[in-house]
Motif scaffolding. Structure first.
Motif, PDB file in Angstrom:
ATOM      1  N   VAL A 473     -14.880  20.153  17.388  1.00  0.00           N
ATOM      2  CA  VAL A 473     -12.867  20.494  17.290  1.00  0.00           C
ATOM      3  C   VAL A 473     -11.834  20.620  16.484  1.00  0.00           C
ATOM      4  O   VAL A 473     -11.316  21.847  15.434  1.00  0.00           O
ATOM      5  N   ALA A 474     -12.551  19.891  15.004  1.00  0.00           N
ATOM      6  CA  ALA A 474     -12.108  19.779  13.717  1.00  0.00           C
ATOM      7  C   ALA A 474     -12.559  20.942  13.501  1.00  0.00           C
ATOM      8  O   ALA A 474     -11.439  22.191  12.499  1.00  0.00           O
ATOM      9  N   PHE A 475     -13.873  21.303  13.256  1.00  0.00           N
ATOM     10  CA  PHE A 475     -14.121  23.328  12.397  1.00  0.00           C
ATOM     11  C   PHE A 475     -13.146  23.595  13.135  1.00  0.00           C
ATOM     12  O   PHE A 475     -12.638  24.998  12.528  1.00  0.00           O
ATOM     13  N   ILE A 476     -13.320  23.935  14.147  1.00  0.00           N
ATOM     14  CA  ILE A 476     -13.025  25.367  15.280  1.00  0.00           C
ATOM     15  C   ILE A 476     -11.651  25.725  15.313  1.00  0.00           C
ATOM     16  O   ILE A 476     -10.849  26.429  13.955  1.00  0.00           O
ATOM     17  N   ALA A 477     -10.759  24.476  15.223  1.00  0.00           N
ATOM     18  CA  ALA A 477      -9.594  24.336  14.798  1.00  0.00           C
ATOM     19  C   ALA A 477      -8.916  24.961  13.187  1.00  0.00           C
ATOM     20  O   ALA A 477      -8.103  25.234  13.150  1.00  0.00           O
ATOM     21  N   ALA A 478      -9.796  24.381  12.387  1.00  0.00           N
ATOM     22  CA  ALA A 478      -9.149  24.650  10.871  1.00  0.00           C
ATOM     23  C   ALA A 478      -9.291  26.115  11.395  1.00  0.00           C
ATOM     24  O   ALA A 478      -8.883  26.566   9.657  1.00  0.00           O
ATOM     25  N   SER A 479     -10.702  25.732  11.165  1.00  0.00           N
ATOM     26  CA  SER A 479     -11.178  27.595  11.034  1.00  0.00           C
ATOM     27  C   SER A 479      -9.950  28.367  11.994  1.00  0.00           C
ATOM     28  O   SER A 479      -9.843  29.838  10.803  1.00  0.00           O
ATOM     29  N   TYR A 480      -9.153  28.453  12.838  1.00  0.00           N
ATOM     30  CA  TYR A 480      -8.567  29.039  13.826  1.00  0.00           C
ATOM     31  C   TYR A 480      -7.226  29.254  13.016  1.00  0.00           C
ATOM     32  O   TYR A 480      -6.809  30.374  12.869  1.00  0.00           O
ATOM     33  N   SER A 483      -8.012  31.560   9.851  1.00  0.00           N
ATOM     34  CA  SER A 483      -8.377  33.189  10.449  1.00  0.00           C
ATOM     35  C   SER A 483      -6.540  33.473  10.827  1.00  0.00           C
ATOM     36  O   SER A 483      -6.536  34.645  10.025  1.00  0.00           O
ATOM     37  N   ALA A 484      -5.702  32.553  11.781  1.00  0.00           N
ATOM     38  CA  ALA A 484      -4.599  32.844  11.797  1.00  0.00           C
ATOM     39  C   ALA A 484      -3.829  33.407  10.503  1.00  0.00           C
ATOM     40  O   ALA A 484      -3.405  34.048  10.538  1.00  0.00           O
ATOM     41  N   THR A 485      -3.909  32.098   9.221  1.00  0.00           N
ATOM     42  CA  THR A 485      -3.648  32.375   8.139  1.00  0.00           C
ATOM     43  C   THR A 485      -3.700  34.073   7.509  1.00  0.00           C
ATOM     44  O   THR A 485      -2.823  34.900   6.923  1.00  0.00           O
ATOM     45  N   VAL A 762     -20.516  28.664  16.866  1.00  0.00           N
ATOM     46  CA  VAL A 762     -20.234  28.966  17.777  1.00  0.00           C
ATOM     47  C   VAL A 762     -18.630  29.115  18.723  1.00  0.00           C
ATOM     48  O   VAL A 762     -18.872  29.860  19.379  1.00  0.00           O
ATOM     49  N   GLY A 763     -17.849  27.670  18.558  1.00  0.00           N
ATOM     50  CA  GLY A 763     -17.098  27.703  18.679  1.00  0.00           C
ATOM     51  C   GLY A 763     -15.667  28.651  18.229  1.00  0.00           C
ATOM     52  O   GLY A 763     -15.290  29.285  18.825  1.00  0.00           O
ATOM     53  N   SER A 764     -16.620  29.320  16.847  1.00  0.00           N
ATOM     54  CA  SER A 764     -15.315  29.909  16.336  1.00  0.00           C
ATOM     55  C   SER A 764     -15.573  31.495  17.010  1.00  0.00           C
ATOM     56  O   SER A 764     -14.386  32.018  16.358  1.00  0.00           O
ATOM     57  N   VAL A 765     -16.792  31.192  16.543  1.00  0.00           N
ATOM     58  CA  VAL A 765     -17.210  33.048  16.672  1.00  0.00           C
ATOM     59  C   VAL A 765     -16.588  33.470  18.200  1.00  0.00           C
ATOM     60  O   VAL A 765     -15.665  34.579  18.415  1.00  0.00           O
ATOM     61  N   GLY A 766     -16.860  31.952  19.605  1.00  0.00           N
ATOM     62  CA  GLY A 766     -16.337  32.623  20.768  1.00  0.00           C
ATOM     63  C   GLY A 766     -14.904  32.975  20.639  1.00  0.00           C
ATOM     64  O   GLY A 766     -14.284  33.917  21.128  1.00  0.00           O
ATOM     65  N   LEU A 767     -14.116  32.476  20.183  1.00  0.00           N
ATOM     66  CA  LEU A 767     -12.764  31.671  20.030  1.00  0.00           C
ATOM     67  C   LEU A 767     -12.181  32.662  19.668  1.00  0.00           C
ATOM     68  O   LEU A 767     -10.480  33.571  20.361  1.00  0.00           O
ATOM     69  N   ILE A 768     -12.972  33.421  18.329  1.00  0.00           N
ATOM     70  CA  ILE A 768     -11.766  34.376  17.357  1.00  0.00           C
ATOM     71  C   ILE A 768     -12.397  35.603  18.629  1.00  0.00           C
ATOM     72  O   ILE A 768     -11.378  36.373  18.662  1.00  0.00           O
ATOM     73  N   LEU A 783     -14.253  30.949   8.716  1.00  0.00           N
ATOM     74  CA  LEU A 783     -14.898  29.718   9.161  1.00  0.00           C
ATOM     75  C   LEU A 783     -14.231  28.535   7.462  1.00  0.00           C
ATOM     76  O   LEU A 783     -14.086  29.246   6.339  1.00  0.00           O
ATOM     77  N   ALA A 784     -13.950  27.637   8.422  1.00  0.00           N
ATOM     78  CA  ALA A 784     -13.391  25.884   7.543  1.00  0.00           C
ATOM     79  C   ALA A 784     -14.636  25.543   6.984  1.00  0.00           C
ATOM     80  O   ALA A 784     -14.560  24.659   7.879  1.00  0.00           O
TER      81      ALA A 784
END
Lengths: 822, 231
Positions: A473-480, A483-485, A762-768, A783-784
């Motif tokens: 979740v930390a990885f996904i939140a940071a990557s998101y 990505s938004a930035t 996997v979560g980041s790919v799905g989320l994006i 990714l972060a």
């Protein structure tokens, strides 16, 4: 009955007293899951309550509210009369609810300026406390000095409120002959649903009759953007919690198999044999009660984030409100989580072979489970299917109606399957590591640690899931966030930009449906500031009556549409000037729009049908937007003040210098001017604020991982007492034993981190892929990995910390006693 | 005749067969065993480890079911009963004493003894449990936990638990197997005396010939069959 109560106490509840640490860990595991799940429920109920409470204070006894095509002056004033004349209406209270700042030398506060028929002018004690304050209105600043103080207003909208006669508010806030809402108090005995139908018929389909305390559409825009994602993460947390409790209960029941067999041998009925389950209920109840507090803590962060946006949009401050149903739901949820988790272990425990158990023959060993390669493969395949679903849902602008449910369901499948895959892959990874350790020169403690983890794959998998959940979740939140930035950086194009963003209040202010906007005179003054070549206004109007029908209608002076991501049709200034529109993808999906079809808009004059020129992926209003020309906007909604204002610089004028000139020109009170880089930074900060709830969940998941590892090792330690005794007998020192347990902790942390990386990717790919479905625009895939490494280190530290107590206990085991145990 | 109106042997086993799976192997534990125990009679069952003694005892107590053959406990057939009915049969008719005591560690001594009475819904269960504890010489240790007792004391508690419900049939599985010879002898004395006092029937499984010698009859089990019987 008395005997049954005593039996329950002796066979069920006595264990809690005998094993307080284990009981505490089970309670914490339940509390963790319940906290996260209930935080989302609590957030939703708190937002709803805040608005319901506001409505109740504004019009006591009102049960219905009539709202117009737009939030700001959307109702024709004559509607109040039509409402009052409708059979079944006792009282109709017409209101203006202007959201506007009160500015004093020391503070700036967003308040609700309430215009109510029959009310006198007054301010709350909080507003009265602001010295030399002005209420900002369309007619200019209104001094509040000497305004009568109404103590009763202290509890309305957190005290950020000013009331005035209806006519005064209509005059001050440019609502000549218009209203924002009419509150309806039904006549005694009136049937609410038939009254709603009669009112709806009376006011026309472009207006709506809604429950008095329902969430205004502008607030739904905010809550809809991330509550679904938070909900998914909460589901994930509950899943981890269920698995943890299942493990704790399973191990506890395994330990009690002998006791249950004895009770059966003494003639205990199947019900009596199952009495240890009462302990599970009590622990679940306790976890649920503690979970209420945890939910309030997590929800505070989430509500704080939503409040930052909603307060400005709707003027109602949000606060945590723990209602009785929610307070009761948490303990019941805790019991439910525990019972679900205990169902399997209890069924197995009740099916014990009493004779075999008592004679030590064929007793089922908890360590008899095997590596599940097949399951790992199946879950990995499901994860891949989920990702494919996410990808399919993002194709062609996600315009097909099936893409939204498929996208959300696919993301859920991806996350759940990934977690389950992690649970099965972790023991496999450690199995491979054991092979390496055996081939190398690893010490006995390390080899045994690996063997212990590999021989109990289910237990190991549970711990790995908890750790991987926190890291992932930390990885996904940071990557998101990154990505938004990058999306914002790409959109602002700082190096080429030649504009200064001008606003009242703050750099990144949300100004839609607030009153504090630039008047034509102020805009004219801005255009005359030296160095300004031209002023571009963007105007937005929010229409729709509910979360599912809200539409943002927008325009800008320059009708700049070139280079923006078009999904279908065409976009040009000429088409817009011809009366056509560009619509966002979410709206196109909702209303089945394609180029050439017509989008239906609620307007104060009725329903308008605008031809669609094209569909674009612009995230305004989460993709539920309609972009039209200024002429169309004026035709449909009348002259509107600007939402955003950009002052373009003449050649050779530095942007920083232009910003300073605008601020010092004194064109209005509290003017801010920001260069593109400052604007970009403010927007990035705003995104970071929106992601804050995810970090709150991440911290809670980290705590859950700690509980998972600690509880599992404590229970494993209890089961391995004899084994530890045997190891001591063959020469293992207490230090070796503790080293073995700590190594297990480190290995769980490392494998959890490794697989947390997989979960994160996997979560980041799905989320994006699915984010455009939720917010209406597409961010670049970024990714972060630094965050993964950082939080991985935190996870290893957490698992090491969690293994310290079990390691100490292993080192201090009374060897002879342990060896004597049957 | 006993309390529930049954005449004849309290335990009667005829042609009992029982096998079970151990991994891929089928182990035949009992092959055609015939056995009965009358009221006031103590029968010892001896044999080597793995000869099927404990399996026979579990079938006698309705904890396990025979593959073939008939079982009568106080005249009733456990195989024809539901799980709940078999539990009820054990509550009223059978008292177990195990080699490893099987006391519940979370309960005090008196609570362990009281447990069958609570399961039975009996009144004044606590005072009755204390009385039976006194009869086995452990009145002063009633409020201790099992872990605070010696092996002999634990077995006496287990004996009290088996007797407290007034069961007419006592099934004892190696009751002295985990005790030293002196303590084992004392426990056995107590067991025989208490059973005789209550006119109950005792089936005593043991591999200790001296212990078996205290019984009225001795049966030897070899490879799942009764090989010999003596008085």
């Amino acid at each position: 009955m008395r005997d049954w109560l005593r039996l329950t106490r002796l066979l069920g509840l006595r264990w809690i007293r005998i094993h307080p640490l284990r009981s505490l860990l089970a309670v914490l595991a339940v509390a963790g899951g319940v906290s996260l799940a209930m935080s989302v429920v609590l957030t939703t109920s708190s937002v709803t309550w805040s608005f319901a409470h506001f409505s109740e204070k504004v019009a006591f006894g009102a049960q219905l509210r009539v709202i117009g095509a737009t939030a700001r002056g959307g109702l024709d004033g004559r509607v109040a009369g039509e409402v009052a004349a409708t059979p079944g209406v006792s009282v109709a209270v017409p209101t203006v609810e202007a959201i506007t700042p009160v500015i004093s030398p020391s503070r700036r506060v967003t308040v609700v300026a309430l215009g109510i028929g029959g009310r006198t002018w007054g301010v709350s004690p909080q507003v009265a406390g602001l010295r030399d304050a002005f209420l900002m209105t369309d007619a200019g600043p209104l001094p509040l000095g000497g305004a009568p103080v109404e103590p009763a207003l202290a509890g309305v909208a957190g005290g950020d409120v000013v009331v005035m006669p209806l006519a005064m508010s209509q005059s001050l806030f440019a609502r000549s002959g218009r209203l924002d809402a009419v509150y309806v108090v039904p006549a005694k005995g009136a049937d609410l649903s038939s009254l709603t139908r009669r009112l709806q018929k009376a006011v026309g389909p472009w207006n709506a009759v809604v429950p008095a305390g329902s969430l205004p559409p502008e607030a739904s825009v905010v809550t809809q953007s991330f509550l679904p994602l938070l909900g998914l993460l909460a589901v994930l947390a509950v899943g981890v919690s269920v698995v943890l409790v299942h493990d704790i209960v399973d191990l506890a029941f395994s330990e009690r198999r002998r006791s249950m067999a004895v009770v059966a041998a003494l003639g205990g009925s199947p019900l009596a044999v199952a009495l240890p389950a009462t302990e599970v209920v009590i622990l679940g109840l306790a976890g649920g009660v503690i979970g209420v507090g945890g939910a309030a803590l997590v929800a505070r962060t989430i509500v704080g984030t939503i409040d930052a946006l909603v307060h400005q949009l709707a003027g109602v401050p949000l606060s945590i409100h723990l209602s009785v149903p929610v307070a009761l739901a948490a303990p019941m949820g805790g019991v439910l989580v525990s019972l679900v988790a205990a169902a399997g272990p209890l069924r197995r425990a009740r099916a014990i072979d009493v004779a075999a158990e008592l004679s030590g023959r064929d007793a089922i060993s908890v360590a008899s489970d095997r590596l599940r390669v097949g399951r790992a493969a199946i879950y990995s395949a499901l994860m891949a299917i989920g990702l494919a679903g996410c990808w399919m849902s993002s194709l062609h602008g996600s315009l097909a109606p099936w893409q939204y449910p498929v996208g959300i369901a696919s993301f859920g499948l991806t996350v759940v399957a990934a977690m389950l895959a992690v649970g099965n892959l972790a023991p496999l990874a450690l199995h491979l590591a054991r092979g390496v350790a055996t081939a190398g020169h690893a010490g006995a403690a390390v080899r045994l640690a690996l063997s212990n983890l590999v021989r109990s794959p289910r237990r190991t998998g549970t711990m790995a899931v908890a750790v991987a959940g926190a890291v992932g979740v930390a990885f996904i939140a940071a990557s998101y966030s990154r990505s938004a930035t990058e999306g914002i950086v790409g959109a602002t194009k700082v190096p080429q930009a030649r504009w200064v963003y001008v606003s009242k209040g703050s750099t990144a202010s949300v100004t839609i449906d607030t009153e504090d906007r630039f008047s034509p005179a102020e805009l004219a003054a801005l255009a005359h500031v030296p160095g300004v070549s031209r002023v571009v206004r963007q105007v937005g109007v929010l229409t729709g009556h509910s979360a599912s029908s809200v539409i943002g209608v927008e325009t800008s002076d320059d009708l700049h549409v070139a280079g923006l991501p078009l999904v279908e049709g065409s976009a040009s200034r000429a088409l817009l000037l011809r009366g056509e529109a560009l619509v966002g993808t979410a709206l196109a999906r909702r209303q089945h729009l394609r180029p050439g079809s017509k989008v239906i808009l609620d307007t104060p004059g009725g329903l308008a049908r605008i031809p669609v020129a094209g569909i674009w992926e612009v995230g305004d209003f989460n993709g539920s937007s309609v972009f039209i020309s200024e002429q169309e906007m004026t035709r449909l909604y009348g002259s509107q003040p600007p939402t955003n204002v950009y002052a373009y610089a003449r050649p050779g004028v530095p942007l920083g210098e232009l910003a300073r000139r605008i601020v010092s020109a004194g064109i209005a009170v509290d003017v801010h001017a920001a260069t593109p880089s400052q604007t970009q930074a403010a927007w990035v900060r705003s995104v970071a604020g929106q992601i804050a709830p995810f970090w709150a969940l991440q911290r809670a998941l980290t705590l859950l991982a700690f509980v998972a590892v600690l509880s599992t090792f404590v229970l494993a330690g209890v089961q391995r007492r004899k084994e530890y005794g045997a190891l001591s007998a063959v020469g293992f020192s207490p230090r070796d034993l503790s080293k073995m347990v700590i190594t297990e902790g480190a290995l769980v942390g490392a494998s959890g981190t490794l697989l947390g990386g997989l979960l994160g990717v996997v979560g980041s790919v799905g989320l994006i892929a699915i984010v455009p479905l939720v917010v209406g625009y597409r961010n670049p895939f970024v990714l972060a990995p630094a965050y993964w490494a950082g939080y991985g280190a935190v996870a290893v530290a957490v698992t090491l910390a969690a293994s310290l107590l079990p390691a100490w206990r292993a080192a201090h085991i009374p060897v002879l006693d342990a060896l004597r145990e049957e | 005749m006993i309390a529930d109106g049954h005449d004849g042997p309290l335990l009667q086993l005829s042609g009992i067969w029982r096998s079970y799976e151990r991994g891929t192997e089928t182990v035949v534990a009992l092959s055609g065993v015939d056995l009965w125990v009358n009221p006031g009679e103590a029968v010892a069952l001896i044999g080597r480890s793995g000869s099927g003694k404990s399996t026979l005892l579990h079938i006698a107590g309705g904890l396990d079911l025979a593959d073939r053959g008939t079982v009568r406990v106080t005249g009733r057939d456990p195989a024809a009963m539901s799980v709940s009915q078999r539990a009820e049969l054990r509550r009223h008719a059978v008292g177990f004493v195990f080699q490893f005591f099987h006391l519940l560690p979370q309960l005090t001594v008196v609570e362990n003894v009281e447990l069958p009475l609570l399961l039975n819904g009996g009144r004044k269960s606590r005072s009755r449990a204390r009385d039976v504890l006194a009869s086995v010489g452990l009145a002063e240790k009633a409020d201790r936990y099992p872990t605070e007792l010696s092996g002999g004391e634990m077995q006496r508690v287990a004996l009290a638990r088996a007797l407290v419900g007034g069961a007419p049939l006592i099934l004892a599985d190696e009751p002295t197997g985990n005790l030293d010879s002196v303590t084992g002898g004392e426990v056995l004395d107590l067991l025989i005396a208490q059973v005789a006092e209550r006119d109950a029937a005792l089936l005593l499984v043991t591999h200790d010939a001296q212990a078996a010698g205290r019984a009225d009859r001795v049966l030897t089990l070899v490879d799942g069959k009764i090989a010999s019987a003596s008085r």
